[in-house]
Structures are given as C-alpha cells and as structure tokens.
Design an enzyme around this catalytic site. Sequence first.
Site, PDB file in Angstrom:
ATOM      1  CB  CYS A   7      -0.937   0.001   1.210  1.00  0.00           C
ATOM      2  SG  CYS A   7      -2.339  -1.132   1.068  1.00  0.00           S
ATOM      3  CG  ASP A  30      10.332  -9.489  -6.261  1.00  0.00           C
ATOM      4  OD1 ASP A  30       9.248  -9.996  -5.911  1.00  0.00           O
ATOM      5  OD2 ASP A  30      11.343  -9.465  -5.520  1.00  0.00           O
ATOM      6  CG  ASN A  86       4.215 -17.561  -3.032  1.00  0.00           C
ATOM      7  OD1 ASN A  86       4.082 -18.618  -3.639  1.00  0.00           O
ATOM      8  ND2 ASN A  86       5.299 -16.802  -3.143  1.00  0.00           N
ATOM      9  N   GLY A  92       4.767 -19.566   1.681  1.00  0.00           N
ATOM     10  CA  GLY A  92       5.875 -18.620   1.767  1.00  0.00           C
ATOM     11  C   GLY A  92       5.487 -17.180   1.490  1.00  0.00           C
ATOM     12  CG  HIS A  97      -1.279  -5.453  -0.973  1.00  0.00           C
ATOM     13  ND1 HIS A  97      -1.651  -4.157  -0.583  1.00  0.00           N
ATOM     14  CD2 HIS A  97      -1.710  -5.590  -2.247  1.00  0.00           C
ATOM     15  CE1 HIS A  97      -2.281  -3.561  -1.596  1.00  0.00           C
ATOM     16  NE2 HIS A  97      -2.322  -4.415  -2.627  1.00  0.00           N
ATOM     17  CG  HIS A  99       2.223 -10.291  -3.956  1.00  0.00           C
ATOM     18  ND1 HIS A  99       1.823 -10.309  -2.638  1.00  0.00           N
ATOM     19  CD2 HIS A  99       3.279 -11.131  -4.036  1.00  0.00           C
ATOM     20  CE1 HIS A  99       2.613 -11.130  -1.956  1.00  0.00           C
ATOM     21  NE2 HIS A  99       3.496 -11.654  -2.787  1.00  0.00           N
TER      22      HIS A  99
HETATM   23  P1  DGP Z   1       5.792 -13.346  -1.481  1.00  0.00           P
HETATM   24  O1  DGP Z   1       6.848 -14.232  -0.920  1.00  0.00           O
HETATM   25  O2  DGP Z   1       4.937 -14.080  -2.500  1.00  0.00           O
HETATM   26  O3  DGP Z   1       4.967 -12.655  -0.402  1.00  0.00           O
HETATM   27  O4  DGP Z   1       6.563 -12.236  -2.310  1.00  0.00           O
HETATM   28  C1  DGP Z   1       6.783 -10.936  -1.874  1.00  0.00           C
HETATM   29  C2  DGP Z   1       7.774 -10.331  -2.834  1.00  0.00           C
HETATM   30  O5  DGP Z   1       7.796  -8.949  -2.605  1.00  0.00           O
HETATM   31  C3  DGP Z   1       9.191 -10.834  -2.707  1.00  0.00           C
HETATM   32  O6  DGP Z   1       9.578 -11.495  -3.911  1.00  0.00           O
HETATM   33  C4  DGP Z   1      10.041  -9.582  -2.496  1.00  0.00           C
HETATM   34  C5  DGP Z   1       9.092  -8.468  -2.874  1.00  0.00           C
HETATM   35  N1  DGP Z   1       9.251  -7.249  -2.085  1.00  0.00           N
HETATM   36  C6  DGP Z   1       9.152  -7.138  -0.738  1.00  0.00           C
HETATM   37  N2  DGP Z   1       9.335  -5.865  -0.361  1.00  0.00           N
HETATM   38  C7  DGP Z   1       9.538  -5.148  -1.511  1.00  0.00           C
HETATM   39  C8  DGP Z   1       9.785  -3.771  -1.782  1.00  0.00           C
HETATM   40  O7  DGP Z   1       9.837  -2.912  -0.898  1.00  0.00           O
HETATM   41  N3  DGP Z   1       9.969  -3.428  -3.093  1.00  0.00           N
HETATM   42  C9  DGP Z   1       9.903  -4.344  -4.105  1.00  0.00           C
HETATM   43  N4  DGP Z   1      10.089  -3.889  -5.351  1.00  0.00           N
HETATM   44  N5  DGP Z   1       9.655  -5.651  -3.882  1.00  0.00           N
HETATM   45  C10 DGP Z   1       9.494  -6.046  -2.598  1.00  0.00           C
END
Ligand code: DGP
Length: 113
Positions: A7, A30, A86, A92, A97, A99
């Site tokens: 958010c 990511d 996920n 994991g 949020h 995604h």
């Molecule tokens: P999941 O494990 O499915 O909840 O993936 C969360 C993803 O979010 C993980 O691959 C890393 C990414 N991520 C976490 N924090 C940030 C951030 O601040 N910026 C970006 N660009 N990606 C982030």
Amino acid sequence: MADCIFCRIIAGEIPSNKVYENEYVYAFRDINPQAPVHILVIPKEHIASVGEITPENSVLAAKCMEAVAEIARQENLEGGFRVISNCGKDAGQTVPHLHFHILAGKSMGEKLL
Ligand code: DGP
C-alpha cells in the site's frame, strides 16, 4: 493500510520500479528477482491474499489478470511466463497484500516445485 509495504508503494511513500499502472492495478519489479524478468502485479485496494478474494472484490483479481496479459505484451514475453501467487505461511507469502508474480526470461521446465 498504513502499515502495508505494498500500500505504501502504491501511495509513492516507498520507491519502486514501475512497469504498469491503471485505475485498479499497479505493477513493479521485484526487489529480489528470481528470474531475469520478475514483476509483481497488485490491486490498488488492499486484499490480503488469494484466500481473501470474495464476490465483492473479485473484479480486482480479474483486473490483475488483465494487467498480466497487458504487461506480457508490453515486456515482449512471447517466450512464455509463469504467474504465481503465494497464499499464507506454507506457500511462503511474506507480504500480506495480494500480488501475482510474473516470472520470465528463462526456461523454467514443466515442474512447479
Ligand atoms: P511473497 O513471498 O509471494 O509474499 O513475495 C513478496 C515479494 O515482494 C518478494 O519477492 C520480495 C518483494 N518485495 C518485498 N518488499 C519489496 C519492496 O519494498 N519493493 C519491491 N520492489 N519488492 C518487494
């Protein structure tokens, strides 16, 4: 939600590498890419995960899928791509949020795990 990282990214409070945006959806690269192309597609309205999709908010999940297809065209992913979401601890999920990961740019084979 004030304490939700994604958010805060949507609000511009945390910088991100934007790939796509419309009224409903935001997509960005990511921070920890697990493939040459690794993009996250998120609804602008906070939904915790796939497990929280309801008849009232499912249009936002559909908008995310429309965005996935548009991003695949925009990023020239003609070789194919994988979409992963996920949901919860065992899967994991680290950011609560909703995604969708778009992974592409290498051959991933037929197995999911
Ligand atoms: P999941 O494990 O499915 O909840 O993936 C969360 C993803 O979010 C993980 O691959 C890393 C990414 N991520 C976490 N924090 C940030 C951030 O601040 N910026 C970006 N660009 N990606 C982030």
